[in-house]
Scaffold this motif. Structure first.
Motif, PDB file in Angstrom:
ATOM      1  N   GLN A 209       0.756  12.076  -6.169  1.00  0.00           N
ATOM      2  CA  GLN A 209       1.561  10.965  -6.644  1.00  0.00           C
ATOM      3  C   GLN A 209       1.983  10.101  -5.460  1.00  0.00           C
TER       4      GLN A 209
ATOM      5  N   GLN B 216       4.242   6.843  -3.934  1.00  0.00           N
ATOM      6  CA  GLN B 216       5.396   5.984  -4.127  1.00  0.00           C
ATOM      7  C   GLN B 216       5.216   4.750  -3.251  1.00  0.00           C
TER       8      GLN B 216
ATOM      9  N   ASP C 168      -3.440   2.142  -9.923  1.00  0.00           N
ATOM     10  CA  ASP C 168      -2.826   3.354 -10.456  1.00  0.00           C
ATOM     11  C   ASP C 168      -1.362   3.532 -10.085  1.00  0.00           C
ATOM     12  N   TRP C 169      -0.937   2.955  -8.980  1.00  0.00           N
ATOM     13  CA  TRP C 169       0.435   3.147  -8.517  1.00  0.00           C
ATOM     14  C   TRP C 169       1.047   1.791  -8.186  1.00  0.00           C
TER      15      TRP C 169
END
Length: 123
Positions: free
Chosen positions: A1, A3, A111-112
């Motif tokens: 993941q 950030q 995606d982020w």
């Protein structure tokens, strides 16, 4: 993941400059590109410019040619958007976004995302 956190937005007069930063943290893909997008109310989020992991740059908006530049510091996992000769029509919320491997032109391909930073160009 991943950030992503944008910073550097604010109010600037026409003709002025701002530098936006996008700090990337978390478990990063081996190769990833960072794109900058912007959005005004009622309009689709549009791609502005993107930089690949190797430093290749792709511009998606003709109106920023010669005024906006993108760079990245891989050691610090940070990407910068230098905006010069700002115009009122550049006013928008600016987002950075990450995608594995290489730049993509469409927002849905990323995606982020960061939370966005407001840029207002006004006298």
């Amino acid at each position: 993941q991943l950030q992503l956190v944008e910073s550097g937005g604010g109010l600037v007069q026409p003709g002025g400059s701002l530098r936006l930063s996008c700090a990337v943290s978390g478990r990063t893909p081996e190769y990833y590109a960072i794109g900058w997008f912007r959005q005004v109310p009622g309009k689709e989020r549009e791609g502005v410019i993107c930089i690949s992991d190797s430093g290749d740059i792709t511009s998606y908006t003709d109106s920023v040619e010669g005024r906006f530049t993108i760079s990245r510091d891989n050691a610090k996992n940070t990407v910068f958007l230098q905006m010069n000769s700002l115009k009122p029509e550049d006013t928008a919320v600016y987002y950075c976004a990450a995608v594995a491997i290489s730049c993509r032109p469409r927002n849905y391909e990323y995606d982020w995302w960061g939370q966005g930073t407001q840029v207002t160009v006004s006298s």
